[in-house]
Scaffold this motif. Structure first.
Motif, PDB file in Angstrom:
ATOM      1  N   THR A  96       0.820  -1.216   0.000  1.00 38.60           N
ATOM      2  CA  THR A  96       0.000   0.000   0.000  1.00 38.60           C
ATOM      3  C   THR A  96       0.848   1.258   0.000  1.00 38.60           C
ATOM      4  O   THR A  96       0.379   2.321  -0.410  1.00 38.60           O
ATOM      5  CB  THR A  96      -0.929   0.011   1.223  1.00 38.60           C
ATOM      6  N   GLY A  97       2.097   1.155   0.444  1.00 35.67           N
ATOM      7  CA  GLY A  97       2.946   2.335   0.504  1.00 35.67           C
ATOM      8  C   GLY A  97       3.820   2.550  -0.708  1.00 35.67           C
ATOM      9  O   GLY A  97       4.275   3.670  -0.958  1.00 35.67           O
ATOM     10  N   ALA A  98       4.057   1.477  -1.502  1.00 32.62           N
ATOM     11  CA  ALA A  98       4.991   1.620  -2.625  1.00 32.62           C
ATOM     12  C   ALA A  98       4.617   0.782  -3.847  1.00 32.62           C
ATOM     13  O   ALA A  98       4.389   1.311  -4.932  1.00 32.62           O
ATOM     14  CB  ALA A  98       6.405   1.260  -2.152  1.00 32.62           C
ATOM     15  N   ILE A  99       4.543  -0.550  -3.687  1.00 32.45           N
ATOM     16  CA  ILE A  99       4.411  -1.433  -4.848  1.00 32.45           C
ATOM     17  C   ILE A  99       3.121  -1.196  -5.620  1.00 32.45           C
ATOM     18  O   ILE A  99       3.116  -1.214  -6.862  1.00 32.45           O
ATOM     19  CB  ILE A  99       4.507  -2.910  -4.415  1.00 32.45           C
ATOM     20  N   ASN A 100       2.020  -0.971  -4.910  1.00 29.24           N
ATOM     21  CA  ASN A 100       0.729  -0.842  -5.603  1.00 29.24           C
ATOM     22  C   ASN A 100       0.715   0.299  -6.612  1.00 29.24           C
ATOM     23  O   ASN A 100       0.059   0.221  -7.648  1.00 29.24           O
ATOM     24  CB  ASN A 100      -0.406  -0.658  -4.597  1.00 29.24           C
ATOM     25  N   PHE A 101       1.445   1.370  -6.322  1.00 29.62           N
ATOM     26  CA  PHE A 101       1.493   2.490  -7.264  1.00 29.62           C
ATOM     27  C   PHE A 101       2.146   2.065  -8.576  1.00 29.62           C
ATOM     28  O   PHE A 101       1.855   2.624  -9.637  1.00 29.62           O
ATOM     29  CB  PHE A 101       2.254   3.673  -6.649  1.00 29.62           C
ATOM     30  N   ALA A 102       3.028   1.059  -8.495  1.00 28.02           N
ATOM     31  CA  ALA A 102       3.710   0.578  -9.698  1.00 28.02           C
ATOM     32  C   ALA A 102       2.871  -0.428 -10.464  1.00 28.02           C
ATOM     33  O   ALA A 102       2.809  -0.376 -11.701  1.00 28.02           O
ATOM     34  CB  ALA A 102       5.051  -0.056  -9.310  1.00 28.02           C
ATOM     35  N   VAL A 103       2.190  -1.349  -9.764  1.00 27.01           N
ATOM     36  CA  VAL A 103       1.511  -2.444 -10.471  1.00 27.01           C
ATOM     37  C   VAL A 103       0.038  -2.151 -10.781  1.00 27.01           C
ATOM     38  O   VAL A 103      -0.528  -2.763 -11.688  1.00 27.01           O
ATOM     39  CB  VAL A 103       1.644  -3.772  -9.690  1.00 27.01           C
ATOM     40  N   TYR A 104      -0.583  -1.236 -10.035  1.00 22.81           N
ATOM     41  CA  TYR A 104      -1.975  -0.881 -10.323  1.00 22.81           C
ATOM     42  C   TYR A 104      -2.074   0.298 -11.299  1.00 22.81           C
ATOM     43  O   TYR A 104      -3.095   0.477 -11.959  1.00 22.81           O
ATOM     44  CB  TYR A 104      -2.734  -0.526  -9.041  1.00 22.81           C
ATOM     45  N   GLY A 105      -1.024   1.119 -11.376  1.00 18.04           N
ATOM     46  CA  GLY A 105      -1.012   2.236 -12.318  1.00 18.04           C
ATOM     47  C   GLY A 105      -2.181   3.186 -12.122  1.00 18.04           C
ATOM     48  O   GLY A 105      -2.473   3.620 -11.008  1.00 18.04           O
ATOM     49  N   ASP A 106      -2.889   3.485 -13.202  1.00 23.28           N
ATOM     50  CA  ASP A 106      -3.984   4.450 -13.123  1.00 23.28           C
ATOM     51  C   ASP A 106      -5.235   3.886 -12.446  1.00 23.28           C
ATOM     52  O   ASP A 106      -6.235   4.581 -12.298  1.00 23.28           O
ATOM     53  CB  ASP A 106      -4.338   4.991 -14.512  1.00 23.28           C
ATOM     54  N   LYS A 107      -5.185   2.619 -12.017  1.00 19.20           N
ATOM     55  CA  LYS A 107      -6.307   2.040 -11.269  1.00 19.20           C
ATOM     56  C   LYS A 107      -6.225   2.363  -9.777  1.00 19.20           C
ATOM     57  O   LYS A 107      -7.145   2.032  -9.015  1.00 19.20           O
ATOM     58  CB  LYS A 107      -6.344   0.520 -11.442  1.00 19.20           C
ATOM     59  N   TRP A 136      10.556   0.044  -6.943  1.00 18.33           N
ATOM     60  CA  TRP A 136       9.605  -0.964  -7.396  1.00 18.33           C
ATOM     61  C   TRP A 136       8.902  -0.569  -8.685  1.00 18.33           C
ATOM     62  O   TRP A 136       8.445  -1.438  -9.435  1.00 18.33           O
ATOM     63  CB  TRP A 136       8.627  -1.301  -6.280  1.00 18.33           C
ATOM     64  N   LEU A 137       8.839   0.715  -8.979  1.00 18.54           N
ATOM     65  CA  LEU A 137       8.322   1.137 -10.282  1.00 18.54           C
ATOM     66  C   LEU A 137       9.241   0.649 -11.385  1.00 18.54           C
ATOM     67  O   LEU A 137       8.787   0.134 -12.416  1.00 18.54           O
ATOM     68  CB  LEU A 137       8.189   2.663 -10.336  1.00 18.54           C
ATOM     69  N   VAL A 153       7.176  -9.100  -6.331  1.00 16.72           N
ATOM     70  CA  VAL A 153       8.123  -8.184  -6.977  1.00 16.72           C
ATOM     71  C   VAL A 153       9.556  -8.469  -6.556  1.00 16.72           C
ATOM     72  O   VAL A 153      10.499  -8.210  -7.308  1.00 16.72           O
ATOM     73  CB  VAL A 153       7.743  -6.709  -6.715  1.00 16.72           C
ATOM     74  N   CYS A 154       9.724  -9.023  -5.364  1.00 20.88           N
ATOM     75  CA  CYS A 154      11.059  -9.393  -4.900  1.00 20.88           C
ATOM     76  C   CYS A 154      11.640 -10.493  -5.803  1.00 20.88           C
ATOM     77  O   CYS A 154      12.816 -10.446  -6.175  1.00 20.88           O
ATOM     78  CB  CYS A 154      10.966  -9.882  -3.451  1.00 20.88           C
ATOM     79  N   THR A 155      10.806 -11.476  -6.168  1.00 20.05           N
ATOM     80  CA  THR A 155      11.280 -12.545  -7.049  1.00 20.05           C
ATOM     81  C   THR A 155      11.504 -12.030  -8.467  1.00 20.05           C
ATOM     82  O   THR A 155      12.431 -12.481  -9.160  1.00 20.05           O
ATOM     83  CB  THR A 155      10.290 -13.725  -7.064  1.00 20.05           C
ATOM     84  N   GLU A 156      10.694 -11.076  -8.904  1.00 24.94           N
ATOM     85  CA  GLU A 156      10.926 -10.490 -10.217  1.00 24.94           C
ATOM     86  C   GLU A 156      12.260  -9.744 -10.257  1.00 24.94           C
ATOM     87  O   GLU A 156      12.974  -9.780 -11.265  1.00 24.94           O
ATOM     88  CB  GLU A 156       9.769  -9.561 -10.605  1.00 24.94           C
ATOM     89  N   LEU A 157      12.597  -9.082  -9.160  1.00 23.96           N
ATOM     90  CA  LEU A 157      13.907  -8.432  -9.079  1.00 23.96           C
ATOM     91  C   LEU A 157      15.011  -9.486  -9.134  1.00 23.96           C
ATOM     92  O   LEU A 157      16.046  -9.294  -9.792  1.00 23.96           O
ATOM     93  CB  LEU A 157      14.003  -7.622  -7.785  1.00 23.96           C
ATOM     94  N   GLN A 216       8.236  -2.053 -14.272  1.00 22.78           N
ATOM     95  CA  GLN A 216       8.350  -1.702 -15.681  1.00 22.78           C
ATOM     96  C   GLN A 216       9.234  -2.696 -16.439  1.00 22.78           C
ATOM     97  O   GLN A 216       8.917  -3.091 -17.565  1.00 22.78           O
ATOM     98  CB  GLN A 216       8.917  -0.287 -15.812  1.00 22.78           C
ATOM     99  N   ARG A 217      10.312  -3.143 -15.805  1.00 16.65           N
ATOM    100  CA  ARG A 217      11.238  -4.062 -16.465  1.00 16.65           C
ATOM    101  C   ARG A 217      10.682  -5.474 -16.551  1.00 16.65           C
ATOM    102  O   ARG A 217      10.959  -6.209 -17.502  1.00 16.65           O
ATOM    103  CB  ARG A 217      12.587  -4.064 -15.751  1.00 16.65           C
ATOM    104  N   SER A 218       9.902  -5.876 -15.535  1.00 16.84           N
ATOM    105  CA  SER A 218       9.385  -7.244 -15.484  1.00 16.84           C
ATOM    106  C   SER A 218       8.013  -7.374 -16.124  1.00 16.84           C
ATOM    107  O   SER A 218       7.577  -8.488 -16.445  1.00 16.84           O
ATOM    108  CB  SER A 218       9.310  -7.717 -14.047  1.00 16.84           C
ATOM    109  N   GLY A 219       7.323  -6.238 -16.270  1.00 19.56           N
ATOM    110  CA  GLY A 219       5.961  -6.293 -16.787  1.00 19.56           C
ATOM    111  C   GLY A 219       4.918  -6.644 -15.744  1.00 19.56           C
ATOM    112  O   GLY A 219       3.772  -6.930 -16.075  1.00 19.56           O
TER     113      GLY A 219
END
Length: 332
Positions: A99-110, A320-321, A169-173, A325-328
């Motif tokens: 809620t503090g970081a990752i969601n802004f990257a994976v939910y985008g404009d939602k 995380w953004l 996202v940790c595993t994607e990194l 972006q790199r992992s999709g």
């Protein structure tokens, strides 16, 4: 008598002015119970941290801090409810890395709220993740796991607590930094993912240490590496990913407190001091550390503050953004 009447009239006038002011301006904070919204279901690491923090904050504030679980949409439902709440210090959010970081990257404009809708109070605890494999998988080290993923047609499957979760996202990194070929299988929480991993219907899993620790200790799962900057005291025999050859890797789940933007400065300052004190309290640490939790470590003395937490949040959002972006990685 005339002088007395003037004094009485003046007193009445001041009383009238005081009565016309908003109650929040007259009362010392907190003037009633404080609501701490936990944006996930009961049980699990987030709920544990939130309830422990509520207990310790209640003692320090002199008012009960009442927990309210409001799950949904990766934590966004609960977080949005706090972002829209009255900014008087009586409604707070137990935020996570999602809620503090990752969601802004994976939910985008939602996303139903903006980072600026919530103000940083303080970071309570960091919790490393652990990379695990099913006992039947012929890989005991990070190097062997990466090599196996590259050698198998289609690679390997890995599980997490859900899309956009810290383990996801940790595993994607990890995939980005090692070139490992592993496909994400999202679950509705850690419990079903761990069940599948122990049953060997899933090959690899990433999870917060607290929810996996007992299974690792019992030999039901094999820990390959942890994701923090240093070895976890509860898994001292397990190397960090950095030690295992993924140089510079550091990623942890974390939990902190946010308040609605516009909360009075004096209230934010008091909240910041109290959250810092809770993070250092022996009673709090005694419950967190045996599960793999660690102190915030944002200030030189190891504590936290609204300013250091805000800077930390900004850095985590950028990090995380880029990974998303790199992992999709994204929520459709």
């Amino acid at each position: 008598m005339e002088g007395l009447s003037r004094r009485a009239a003046t007193a009445l006038a001041f009383a009238g002015l005081a009565a016309s002011r908003p109650a929040s301006a007259q009362e010392a904070w907190p003037s009633r119970p404080v609501r701490l919204v936990i944006p996930f279901t009961p049980a699990g690491t987030t709920d544990l941290v939130g309830r422990l923090a509520a207990e310790r904050l209640s003692a320090r504030l002199g008012q009960q801090v009442v927990v309210e679980n409001r799950p949904g949409a990766g934590g966004n439902v609960g977080a949005e409810s706090v972002a829209r709440a009255e900014a008087d210090g009586h409604t707070l959010l137990l935020t996570t890395i999602g809620t503090g970081a990752i969601n802004f990257a994976v939910y985008g404009d939602k996303m139903p709220y903006k980072p600026s809708d919530l103000a940083a109070v303080g970071l309570l605890v960091k919790v490393p993740n652990v990379l695990m494999v099913a006992n039947g998988l012929p890989a005991r080290t990070v190097g062997e796991l990466v090599a196996l993923s590259k050698s198998r047609p289609g690679g390997l499957n890995y599980g997490s607590a859900g899309i956009g979760s810290s383990p996801h996202v940790c595993t994607e990194l990890f995939n980005i930094m090692t070139g490992a070929r592993m496909t994400h299988v999202p679950y509705r929480g850690s419990a079903p993912m761990l069940t599948e991993l122990m049953a060997e219907r899933l090959e690899v899993g990433m999870d917060n240490i607290p929810s996996s620790l007992a299974f690792i200790k019992e030999g039901k799962l094999r820990a390959v590496a942890t994701t923090g900057a240093k070895r976890s005291p509860v898994l001292p025999e397990v190397p960090t990913l950095d030690e295992a050859g993924v140089k510079g890797f550091e990623a942890t789940a974390w939990f902190g407190v946010l308040a609605p933007d516009g909360t009075p400065r004096a209230v934010m300052e008091r909240l910041g001091r109290e959250v810092d004190a809770v993070a250092r309290e022996p009673a709090f640490r005694a419950r967190i550390e045996p599960l793999g939790g660690d102190l915030p470590g944002l200030k030189p003395d190891g504590g936290t503050s609204p300013e250091t937490f805000e800077a930390f949040l900004a850095a985590e959002r950028r990090k995380w953004l880029e990974v998303a972006q790199r992992s999709g990685a994204k929520v459709e």
